[in-house]
Every structure is written in C-alpha cells, then in structure tokens.
Design an enzyme around this catalytic site. Structure first.
Site, mmCIF file in Angstrom:
data_model
loop_
_atom_site.group_PDB
_atom_site.id
_atom_site.type_symbol
_atom_site.label_atom_id
_atom_site.label_comp_id
_atom_site.label_asym_id
_atom_site.label_seq_id
_atom_site.Cartn_x
_atom_site.Cartn_y
_atom_site.Cartn_z
ATOM 1 N N ASP A 225 40.890 36.594 38.441
ATOM 2 C CA ASP A 225 40.700 38.038 38.565
ATOM 3 C C ASP A 225 39.240 38.465 38.452
ATOM 4 O OD1 ASP A 225 42.000 40.963 38.267
ATOM 5 O OD2 ASP A 225 40.410 40.739 36.782
ATOM 6 N N ALA B 10 42.543 43.057 39.947
ATOM 7 C CA ALA B 10 42.919 42.321 41.155
ATOM 8 C C ALA B 10 44.274 41.658 40.983
ATOM 9 C CB ALA B 10 41.852 41.274 41.486
ATOM 10 N N ASP B 11 44.533 41.093 39.808
ATOM 11 C CA ASP B 11 45.828 40.464 39.548
ATOM 12 C C ASP B 11 46.967 41.470 39.657
ATOM 13 O OD1 ASP B 11 44.961 37.890 39.165
ATOM 14 O OD2 ASP B 11 44.984 37.968 36.989
ATOM 15 N N ILE B 12 46.801 42.611 39.026
ATOM 16 C CA ILE B 12 47.879 43.607 39.005
ATOM 17 C C ILE B 12 48.183 44.098 40.413
ATOM 18 C CG2 ILE B 12 48.538 45.906 38.226
ATOM 19 C CD1 ILE B 12 48.654 43.841 36.002
ATOM 20 N N GLY C 163 49.962 41.442 42.402
ATOM 21 C CA GLY C 163 51.366 41.387 42.020
ATOM 22 C C GLY C 163 52.178 42.505 42.657
#
Length: 407
Positions: free
Chosen positions: A146, A178-180, A183
C-alpha cells in the site's frame, strides 16, 4: 432475513488487507466465506499489534488489525504446500462460487490452484486475482504494498503541506488507502461477474491491481492534469477546485469550511462580517476565488479566529453552510450521529471473547446485514468445513492433522 448474497460460497486464499477487506464485505452480504490459513501461523495480520485482544487464558490473542477485516468468516488451516492440502483446496473450489487470492502473478500455478486449473473443476467459478501491478505489463512480477503504491500512484504528490510550509513533504494517507479501494473494486467486480454468470452460466477471471485502483481513484486530480496539462501539487487541507474549502484556525482549535458554491460564499462572508467580499469581482464566483486564492484566504484567517469552533459550527449550520470539527477517533465513536447510525458493533467469539467492530456502512431495507460471527480463531472452521463440505470423517481428519496437512 438472509443477506443478498446468501447461498454463495467464497474460498478466500488472500491475506493481509485488500483481499480480506473484499471477502469481509461479501460475508457481511450473507455469503459463506472460508478463509484458508497456514497451519499454526495464519494470516500475517494476526500478529500485527499491539493492540491485541485477550484470550480466555489471559494470553495475547489476535491483533486489532486482523479483527478489522475478517469478520464473518470460517478459518480453515490447510498446508497449501502439500499435495494433499492442494487437493483439499481444489475440492473446496469445486464447491465454491468465488475464489479470492492475492499471490504474486503465477504464484498459485505450481500448486494447481491458478484460475485455469480451478476452472477445469468448476467452469462457473469467479476467480479474482489481486496483485500489486496486475497480471500484465513490465511490473507484473513485482510485489506491491500500500505505502509504495500510494507513492507510485500519485496520491502522495497531492497530500501534505505545500512546498515552503512547515512540515512540507509528500504524505501518505493515515489508513491503507490503496488497499481499501482495491478491496472495494474487487467486491464490485465480483458482483458484476455474478450478474454475468446469472445471465450466461459462465464464470470468469478478474484481474485487479493496487496501482490500477490507486490511479483510478485520483478522480478530479487526474482530470485536472489530463485536461489542464499541469500536474497538481500539494495544497495541505485546501481544495484544488473549490475555495474556500479547507481548515481554518478558530479561537480554540480548528474548523473545516466547505464553501462549495457562490450562495454559500455570500452567506459565509456575511456571517464573518465581510459582506463586501461577495461583491468583489475577484471573489464573486468560485472560478475567481480559485484563481485568486492567495489574495482571498489571508482576508479570512484572522476573522475565523474570533470565535470557538462550536460557535462557528452553530452560526454556519444555521445558514446551511457546510462545516465541521476535526474529531479524534475516540470523538468519532462518541459522536451522536455515529451512535445513532450504529456504526460500532460488538461480536462474541465462540470461546466467549468479546470483539468490537465497525459496521458495514451499507444499509439494506429488505436484507439488513446480520453480524452473526466474530473474526475467526485460527482454525475454528477446519473440522466443520472438511466434514460438512467435503464429507471427511473423523478418522480422515485426524490422519490429515497428524500428517501436518491441516492444523
């Protein structure tokens, strides 16, 4: 009332945040989620603390990080590196609707768990691969995390104090941005693929990348560059396209002002005791205020310091001018609106441990989300899943455990 995705089974081979964030949402929506974890170790984030919950025996349990993204799942300990473990996972995939994985490109092929291998046993399978850079391109084999993606994907270049100000430097966002978002994009893609399968009977492979997702949510900043030809820069808490839309110091702290149109600006400067600014040709329209930002903002700074944040909020809200305080996270969960919306939840694990959580922000009128299962203990579903889904008896489960195939 069953959730909107009730009856669907998700085989979750992902770990850390982006993939588990997606599968937690699917679990919230009613899908059965089977999380495959390495025996004796589990998802890395189980150890990403402190803080940790406390187990019944007083020992440290799972980290809050793990708890934030694994609600509603069953944990099954299977050694993916073993031939028998690979067969168990393939057998589960044959009975699943969705597979979620975030291994490096090609990383599951050696185990016979890549899309083509699993498609052969389940043509209706929807298989979502989440990687740093996608399945193609010169960076496809690189690992992605991230923080580095926030830097590479541009969001850090527009986050932080502007050059020349105290503390000026590119700044990451305080959660794994970025991860969220990746997802969330996985969740959206999976649901679209489910609709396609409903019409055609066909499954498919979904390729989602952290970098692609980060670039995708640059939104107006991306178009500011693509239309205007000039790369946006850091503006601190100011907005590149709306003025005044930023924080101001008050008598006792700070306030966020979101003066988004010309009517609001006229009301705002009137309350500030500066009604003439609304008639100034430089500031009358938002486009002028953006161009003349450097001249306007200093005229507002000192007047904003004459009242407390609460006094300004009361005055501006009565005139329908968007504004608000800057809450610490403890203040967020004490906020009357957050309390009224039920955003803090509590779940009880099967060993009696109480686990807090944050509610899914989507509210369905006909299929409300039921929070029935806390984030799983490592291996809490191993026997249940192997027995109920694959039909293994107690002797076979014991043999697999003795051989180290399962935990």
């Amino acid at each position: 009332m069953p959730g909107p995705l009730a009856g669907l089974r998700v085989l979750d081979l992902s770990r850390v945040l982006a993939g588990p964030w997606c599968t937690q949402i699917l679990a919230d929506f009613g899908a059965e989620v089977i999380k495959v974890e390495k025996p004796g170790e589990g998802d890395d984030t189980r150890g990403w603390g402190p803080p940790f919950i406390t187990n019944p025996d007083g020992s440290k349990g799972d980290a809050a990080y793990f708890l934030s993204t694994n609600r509603g799942k069953w944990s099954v300990e299977i050694d993916m590196a073993s031939a028998e473990g690979q067969k168990l996972i393939r057998d589960l995939a044959a009975k699943s609707d969705i597979v979620m994985e975030n291994f490096k490109v090609g990383g599951l092929k050696k185990y016979g768990l890549d899309y083509e291998s699993l498609k052969a046993v389940n043509p209706r399978l929807i298989y979502c691969s989440l990687t740093g850079f996608g399945q193609t391109g010169p960076y496809a084999q690189r690992a992605g995390y991230d923080f580095m993606i926030q830097g590479m994907g541009g969001i850090m270049s527009v986050t932080g104090q502007p050059d020349g100000m105290p503390g000026a430097e590119p700044m990451k966002i305080g959660v794994a941005f970025a991860d969220i978002f990746t997802g969330l994009y996985c969740t959206i893609g999976i649901q679209a693929a489910l609709f396609h399968r409903e019409r055609t009977g066909e499954g498919q492979h979904i390729d989602v990348a952290l970098l692609d997702s980060q670039v995708g949510v640059l939104a107006n900043q991306a178009l500011n560059y693509l239309v205007g030809g000039k790369a946006p820069t850091r503006l601190g808490n100011a907005h590149p396209n709306i003025v005044p839309y930023q924080t101001f110091a008050t008598k006792d702290g700070h306030i966020i002002m979101a003066v988004a149109n010309d009517r609001q600006f006229k009301e705002y400067v009137g309350i500030l005791g500066l009604p003439h600014l609304a008639e100034d040709e430089r500031f009358k329209l938002n486009r002028g205020r953006v161009i003349n930002r450097a001249e306007l903002i200093p005229l507002l700074v000192e007047p904003m310091k004459t009242r407390t944040t609460a006094e300004w909020v009361q005055a501006f809200e009565s005139a329908a001018i968007p504004c608000g305080p800057i809450n610490a996270i403890d203040q967020v969960f004490a906020n009357e609106q957050v309390l009224a919306r039920g955003l803090q939840i509590g779940l009880t694990r099967d060993d009696g441990v109480q686990v807090p959580g944050v509610a899914n922000p989507i509210v369905f009128s006909g299929t409300p989300i039921q929070y029935d299962k806390a984030p799983p203990r490592l291996g809490d579903g191993t026997e249940k899943v192997l027995r109920e889904e694959l039909g293994l008896d107690a002797d076979e489960i014991a043999r697999l455990r003795k051989a180290g195939v399962i935990g």
